[in-house]
Enzyme design. Sequence first.
Site, PDB file in Angstrom:
ATOM      1  N   ASP A 147       0.870  -1.175   0.000  1.00  0.00           N
ATOM      2  CA  ASP A 147       0.000   0.000   0.000  1.00  0.00           C
ATOM      3  C   ASP A 147       0.909   1.228   0.000  1.00  0.00           C
ATOM      4  OD1 ASP A 147      -2.288   1.667   0.410  1.00  0.00           O
ATOM      5  OD2 ASP A 147      -1.866   1.654   2.555  1.00  0.00           O
ATOM      6  N   ASP A 149      -0.017   5.162   1.214  1.00  0.00           N
ATOM      7  CA  ASP A 149      -0.181   6.003   2.404  1.00  0.00           C
ATOM      8  C   ASP A 149      -0.201   5.173   3.684  1.00  0.00           C
ATOM      9  OD1 ASP A 149      -1.301   9.018   1.486  1.00  0.00           O
ATOM     10  OD2 ASP A 149      -1.524   7.432   0.016  1.00  0.00           O
ATOM     11  N   THR A 183      -1.907   1.047  -4.996  1.00  0.00           N
ATOM     12  CA  THR A 183      -2.450   2.178  -4.247  1.00  0.00           C
ATOM     13  C   THR A 183      -3.824   2.588  -4.768  1.00  0.00           C
ATOM     14  OG1 THR A 183      -2.091   4.532  -3.727  1.00  0.00           O
ATOM     15  CG2 THR A 183      -1.147   3.717  -5.770  1.00  0.00           C
ATOM     16  N   ASP A 370      -1.943  -1.314   5.628  1.00  0.00           N
ATOM     17  CA  ASP A 370      -2.441  -0.901   6.943  1.00  0.00           C
ATOM     18  C   ASP A 370      -3.955  -0.954   7.056  1.00  0.00           C
ATOM     19  OD1 ASP A 370      -3.171   2.566   6.936  1.00  0.00           O
ATOM     20  OD2 ASP A 370      -2.682   1.407   5.160  1.00  0.00           O
TER      21      ASP A 370
END
Length: 412
Positions: A147, A149, A183, A370
């Site tokens: 990922d 961010d 992403t 996350d």
Amino acid sequence: MTSQYRVNYHLRAHKRDNLIEFIKGMLLTPFVLHSQPEAPASTPEAEQSANAERYAGIFGSIEALIDEHRDFTQSGIPTHSRLAKLVPTVGTFFTRLPLERAFRHINHTNKISARKHVPPSFNDIRRILNMAQVMAIAPELQLVTFDGDMTLYADGQNFEDDSALTTLLIGLLRRRINVAIVTAAGYGADAGRYELRLSGLLRGFAAAALSADQVSRFFVLGGECNFMFRCRADYHLEFIDDSEYASSALRAWTDVQVQQLLDVAEAELADCVQRMGINAQILRKPRAVGLVPQEELTREQLDECALSSQLALLKFQGSPKSQPCDVPIPFCAFNGGSDCWVDIGNKLIGVRILQELIGSPPNATLHVGDQFLSTGNDISTRAACCTCWIISPHETQNILTELETILSPSDL
């Protein structure tokens, strides 16, 4: 069990991971029974060692349950395993998980077994699962996807020049391991926008003088699964058109269908804005629609937007009891931490496109992210590959440092 407890449990369900909660419950018994003050003849070191063995024994038992579940899965009857009966939502394990060894490794540093007032926590167990996964997959690793961010850089920020992750990612490429960033950021075919977000990393490639073969193993997949880029020998990204890789079976939808789905998502987000009195702007992109707040929103407000959008889109596609991955047009409605987005496609499709392109099977593919709760956009990857659940770029650094320690130096 009271009715109120059941109501609260269901209201919290989207914030839970059932396997981790199960393990947490198993570890609570020895903590409660053996966290009393030591007997006069006992030393703190002896108590800590005894407690570590109790915890290790439990992790060894769970490891055995996972092994059995994998056997049942390979036989085509995963729901008959003991683990599936204890944790009905448990998914597929593509590798063994050496949980006992991972616990001992983590405990050596964090001294979980020495604690008397704080039992093993959700985060302790998450880190142990991550460590076990890294230990298991390292020998066969072919592809690592990340990922963006809060995994490689701070939320909404760019990849910095001084990031410690640069050296670690370069190490993977030098070992001929493919690296991809999958992403939600969707800038269409505009390579420059992605290069800006990843500027520090690309400059790091140049500074390390990576060869054309090495950088050709670096990919970016934007919009979850919609826009693919590959790094060229000059350390710039090049857009890869759909026709250049086999994705038709994974993304078989028309533009008319996409726009109809986005119309429904946009209307649902607008309803959320109206009924919760949110000060936010709704942005429409070719394959996504998002709610961008003009002031900070609570996690609960963003979760409400994500869950409302999920249900509206499932109903629209005639499958209100399905999952976002199991409908004619898969989608991802997720809480991005500071905003909420609905994307056409998802990271499950993105990872599978990369696996197909590279030839990496699930047991040789690792996704690091996350967002593994039901309102996140990483959770779908669990159906395609092994995963590590981190909460910050620093944890990603720790995971890759452990991986580098396990990988053979001769592979460089």
